[in-house]
Design a protein around this motif. Structure first.
Motif, mmCIF file in Angstrom:
data_model
loop_
_atom_site.group_PDB
_atom_site.id
_atom_site.type_symbol
_atom_site.label_atom_id
_atom_site.label_comp_id
_atom_site.label_asym_id
_atom_site.label_seq_id
_atom_site.Cartn_x
_atom_site.Cartn_y
_atom_site.Cartn_z
ATOM 1 N N ASP A 6 0.832 -1.205 0.000
ATOM 2 C CA ASP A 6 0.000 0.000 0.000
ATOM 3 C C ASP A 6 0.866 1.255 0.000
ATOM 4 O O ASP A 6 0.557 2.234 -0.680
ATOM 5 C CB ASP A 6 -0.923 -0.006 1.214
ATOM 6 C CG ASP A 6 -1.950 1.116 1.185
ATOM 7 O OD1 ASP A 6 -2.516 1.370 0.105
ATOM 8 O OD2 ASP A 6 -2.189 1.738 2.230
ATOM 9 N N THR A 10 0.640 3.809 -3.099
ATOM 10 C CA THR A 10 0.142 5.162 -2.820
ATOM 11 C C THR A 10 1.187 6.223 -3.121
ATOM 12 O O THR A 10 0.861 7.306 -3.622
ATOM 13 C CB THR A 10 -0.305 5.265 -1.350
ATOM 14 O OG1 THR A 10 -1.354 4.308 -1.114
ATOM 15 C CG2 THR A 10 -0.816 6.660 -1.017
ATOM 16 N N LYS A 259 -2.490 9.770 0.475
ATOM 17 C CA LYS A 259 -3.639 9.210 -0.241
ATOM 18 C C LYS A 259 -4.335 10.292 -1.064
ATOM 19 O O LYS A 259 -4.725 10.073 -2.219
ATOM 20 C CB LYS A 259 -4.622 8.589 0.750
ATOM 21 C CG LYS A 259 -4.221 7.231 1.291
ATOM 22 C CD LYS A 259 -4.407 6.163 0.223
ATOM 23 C CE LYS A 259 -4.143 4.773 0.786
ATOM 24 N NZ LYS A 259 -4.245 3.736 -0.277
#
Length: 328
Positions: A6, A10, A259
């Motif tokens: 992740d 991201t 994000k």
């Protein structure tokens, strides 16, 4: 939740192969500093010595990989006794035009290395990346790793030559896989590696990180995260800060902004929708925190041009950013 995956996704990890270098002794090439990239070199044949400005030197051989995580200047040579030539001069003298191998050296013992780099969108920073050592060396032990590394790099070479329609997305995905393998191999070989890396696999802090990454928009409090980690609030906060170099609250805010930046780059959501996706009901509050981090409003960030890798952002980090909940 695969926290490492992740993080890399991201932060928009990408990779580029500079060239395949066919070198012969004697040779010594000075690679200039570039703090915006993570350089890597994979030896396909023969030995090579990589030397940092501090004098730290590592010899790598066939199947080995070396990573220069913070883009420090370094020298690639067959011997530390050689006077290095600047990379720019070597490229010009060899007539390298971006296609085929870079051929350079005195005609002696052969060394072949594949050189490239990893980079993140807009010089994004994360504790796992910033805590890496100045040099990582992964030797190709007979019982592990070289085959996957060789296959991945070879695949990237083929894709970079053919420039297929889906080239950029394919190389991005392969780069992510390669970088994850490199970090995991490094962690496996160095059980006492950096605290931030160890945090990913820590039974308690790692669980809290997985919760944050699985749902960054949730109103996570230190108490809630500590409860999930089966720790007291005080001990949890102290251990989190020790391992990640930041507080749980600031980590959450920083991650929300990463994000948000990714979603703004993607371009299919309005600023208000992005704000909601990362935990803010108030667009005004979201704008304020985003600007504190990146020196510009979300709207201006989007207008600067999607995926404009050449623009340097004024990355203002504050030690006391408030705004963990949707309404802050």
């Amino acid at each position: 939740m695969d926290v490492l995956g992740d993080i890399l996704s991201t932060l928009q990890l990408r990779s580029t192969l500079y060239f395949r270098a066919e070198l012969s002794a004697p040779f010594s090439i000075s690679v200039p500093e570039d703090r915006t990239v993570i350089r890597f070199h994979v030896a396909n044949r023969g030995p090579c010595l990589v030397t940092l400005p501090t004098g730290e030197a590592t010899r790598f051989e066939q199947g080995d990989l070396v990573l220069v995580p913070h883009g420090a200047a370094h020298v690639l040579s067959d011997s530390s006794k050689r006077q290095p030539r600047p990379l720019g001069e070597v490229l010009q003298e060899s007539g390298f035009n971006g296609r085929g191998p870079l051929v350079f050296g005195g005609g002696g013992e052969q060394t072949v290395i594949v050189c490239g780099y990893f980079a993140f969108a807009h010089e994004a920073v994360h504790p796992v990346i910033s805590s890496l050592p100045a040099l990582i060396h992964l030797p190709a032990l007979a019982e592990r790793s070289y085959q996957w590394l060789e296959q991945l790099v070879s695949y990237m070479e083929v894709e970079s030559r053919e420039q297929s329609k889906a080239y950029s997305e394919i190389v991005r995905r392969v780069a992510e896989i390669l970088f994850i393998h490199v970090l995991r191999s490094y962690m496996g070989a160095h059980p006492n590696s950096t605290a931030a890396l160890l945090a990913l696999g820590d039974p308690q802090i790692g669980k809290a990180l997985a919760l944050i990454h699985a749902d960054p928009a949730r109103d996570w409090s230190i108490s809630t995260l500590a409860t999930h980690a089966a720790m007291s609030k005080t001990v949890f906060a102290e251990r989190f800060r020790h391992m990640l170099g930041t507080t749980p609250g600031k980590y959450l805010v920083d991650w929300r902004m990463h994000k948000a930046r990714m979603l703004l780059d993607r371009g299919d959501l309005s600023v208000k929708q992005v704000a909601w996706e990362v935990g803010y009901e108030s667009e005004t509050a979201f704008n304020r925190v985003f600007r504190a981090h990146f020196g510009m409003t979300p709207g201006r960030f989007r207008m600067r041009g999607v995926n404009s890798d050449n623009e340097v952002l004024n990355s203002v980090t504050t030690s006391d950013v408030s705004g963990i909940s949707r309404n802050s």
